[in-house]
Scaffold this motif. Structure first.
Motif, short mmCIF file in Angstrom:
data_model
loop_
_atom_site.label_atom_id
_atom_site.label_comp_id
_atom_site.label_asym_id
_atom_site.label_seq_id
_atom_site.Cartn_x
_atom_site.Cartn_y
_atom_site.Cartn_z
N ASP A 22 -10.59 -5.97 -0.89
CA ASP A 22 -10.77 -6.83 -1.05
C ASP A 22 -9.65 -7.09 0.09
O ASP A 22 -10.17 -8.31 1.07
CB ASP A 22 -9.16 -7.43 -1.30
CG ASP A 22 -10.12 -7.92 -2.86
OD1 ASP A 22 -11.40 -8.08 -2.84
OD2 ASP A 22 -8.72 -7.63 -3.81
N LEU A 23 -8.51 -6.40 1.09
CA LEU A 23 -8.29 -6.88 2.17
C LEU A 23 -9.81 -6.52 3.54
O LEU A 23 -8.90 -7.31 4.80
CB LEU A 23 -7.32 -5.87 2.74
CG LEU A 23 -5.92 -6.17 1.67
CD1 LEU A 23 -4.85 -5.03 1.81
CD2 LEU A 23 -5.40 -7.01 1.79
N ALA A 24 -9.91 -5.57 3.30
CA ALA A 24 -11.03 -5.85 3.87
C ALA A 24 -12.67 -6.46 3.76
O ALA A 24 -13.31 -6.73 5.18
CB ALA A 24 -11.79 -4.41 4.42
N THR A 25 -12.36 -7.17 3.00
CA THR A 25 -14.21 -7.90 2.77
C THR A 25 -13.62 -9.44 2.57
O THR A 25 -13.93 -10.04 2.68
CB THR A 25 -14.70 -7.57 1.29
OG1 THR A 25 -13.82 -7.54 0.36
CG2 THR A 25 -15.01 -6.21 2.23
N ARG A 26 -12.03 -9.98 2.26
CA ARG A 26 -11.37 -10.91 1.66
C ARG A 26 -10.80 -11.80 2.89
O ARG A 26 -9.88 -11.17 3.52
CB ARG A 26 -11.88 -11.73 0.43
CG ARG A 26 -12.80 -11.06 -0.19
CD ARG A 26 -12.12 -10.87 -2.48
NE ARG A 26 -12.95 -10.49 -3.23
CZ ARG A 26 -14.04 -10.57 -3.14
NH1 ARG A 26 -14.82 -9.89 -2.18
NH2 ARG A 26 -14.50 -9.34 -3.89
N ALA A 27 -10.84 -13.13 3.41
CA ALA A 27 -9.61 -13.85 3.77
C ALA A 27 -8.38 -15.16 2.13
O ALA A 27 -9.54 -14.71 2.15
CB ALA A 27 -10.14 -14.63 4.34
N GLY A 28 -7.51 -14.27 3.41
CA GLY A 28 -6.56 -15.07 1.86
C GLY A 28 -6.25 -14.34 0.88
O GLY A 28 -6.89 -13.52 0.87
N VAL A 29 -5.61 -15.34 -0.23
CA VAL A 29 -5.10 -14.33 -1.54
C VAL A 29 -6.02 -14.30 -2.02
O VAL A 29 -7.02 -15.09 -2.41
CB VAL A 29 -3.84 -15.16 -1.90
CG1 VAL A 29 -3.31 -14.08 -3.30
CG2 VAL A 29 -3.14 -14.97 -0.54
N VAL A 30 -6.39 -12.87 -2.53
CA VAL A 30 -7.45 -12.74 -4.20
C VAL A 30 -6.28 -12.03 -5.01
O VAL A 30 -6.16 -11.34 -4.95
CB VAL A 30 -8.52 -11.94 -3.60
CG1 VAL A 30 -9.35 -12.32 -4.43
CG2 VAL A 30 -9.11 -12.88 -2.29
N VAL A 31 -7.00 -12.76 -6.23
CA VAL A 31 -6.69 -11.93 -7.54
C VAL A 31 -7.73 -11.12 -8.82
O VAL A 31 -8.61 -12.34 -8.36
CB VAL A 31 -5.75 -13.14 -8.17
CG1 VAL A 31 -5.03 -12.41 -9.65
CG2 VAL A 31 -4.49 -13.84 -7.62
N HIS A 32 -6.99 -10.22 -8.86
CA HIS A 32 -8.66 -9.56 -9.45
C HIS A 32 -7.75 -9.10 -10.83
O HIS A 32 -6.61 -8.41 -10.89
CB HIS A 32 -9.39 -8.74 -9.00
CG HIS A 32 -10.16 -9.23 -7.81
ND1 HIS A 32 -11.05 -10.14 -8.09
CD2 HIS A 32 -10.49 -9.30 -6.31
CE1 HIS A 32 -12.17 -10.33 -6.82
NE2 HIS A 32 -11.39 -9.79 -5.99
N ASN A 33 -8.19 -8.53 -12.18
CA ASN A 33 -7.99 -7.53 -12.62
C ASN A 33 -8.93 -6.69 -12.33
O ASN A 33 -10.52 -6.88 -12.15
CB ASN A 33 -9.07 -7.85 -14.22
CG ASN A 33 -8.12 -9.83 -14.50
OD1 ASN A 33 -6.81 -9.85 -14.47
ND2 ASN A 33 -8.76 -10.26 -15.22
N VAL A 34 -8.31 -5.72 -12.23
CA VAL A 34 -8.52 -3.93 -12.13
C VAL A 34 -8.38 -3.11 -13.32
O VAL A 34 -7.33 -3.00 -14.05
CB VAL A 34 -7.93 -3.47 -10.57
CG1 VAL A 34 -8.77 -1.81 -9.82
CG2 VAL A 34 -8.37 -4.48 -9.83
N VAL A 35 -9.88 -3.13 -13.46
CA VAL A 35 -9.66 -1.76 -14.81
C VAL A 35 -10.83 -1.39 -14.60
O VAL A 35 -11.51 -1.32 -14.44
CB VAL A 35 -10.11 -3.10 -15.95
CG1 VAL A 35 -7.85 -3.78 -16.20
CG2 VAL A 35 -10.86 -3.72 -16.20
#
Length: 131
Positions: A22-35
């Motif tokens: 996420d840090l490498a490919t998206r700008a801003g705050v992103v919330v994901h479920n990681v399962v």
């Protein structure tokens, strides 16, 4: 519970990899479920833990939910009276007896591939705990 409740789990290495992605490919705050999939039943998770601890011949103990809730009520009352903290509580018993499946989020649909097998990651986590 009866052990059929499904639990979603994630190996910490996959959570870190998802965060770095996420840090490498998206700008801003992103919330994901990681399962990590597939979800595991409580019985399968118990078996995996026992096997990882070298206790292959041990059968998981099944405590009827009502008995577990009754015991947890006593622990909660003791905690309320004394301020003591216990590993067993009504909230934990309810959570353990309830399935908690989580759907994989947009991160996985965008092409993210978890670098670690979740079963191997869980086994490594269990093996790393000295207690």
């Amino acid at each position: 519970g009866d052990g059929r409740q499904l639990k979603s789990v994630a190996y910490v290495g996959n959570v870190v990899a998802a965060t770095l992605c996420d840090l490498a490919t998206r700008a801003g705050v992103v919330v994901h479920n990681v399962v990590d999939g597939p979800d595991l039943s409580v019985a399968a998770l118990e078996r995996l833990i026992l096997d990882a601890l070298g206790r292959e011949g041990v059968r998981p103990r099944v405590v009827p939910p009502l008995l577990a809730l009754a015991a947890a009520t006593l622990f909660d009352a003791h905690a309320a009276l004394t301020g003591a903290r216990h590993a067993i509580s009504r909230a934990r018993v309810r959570k353990y007896c309830t399935g908690t499946p989580v759907r994989q989020g947009a991160l996985y649909h965008s092409g993210f591939v978890a670098p670690y097998d979740h079963r191997a990651g869980l086994i490594a986590t269990i093996a790393a705990d000295p207690d």
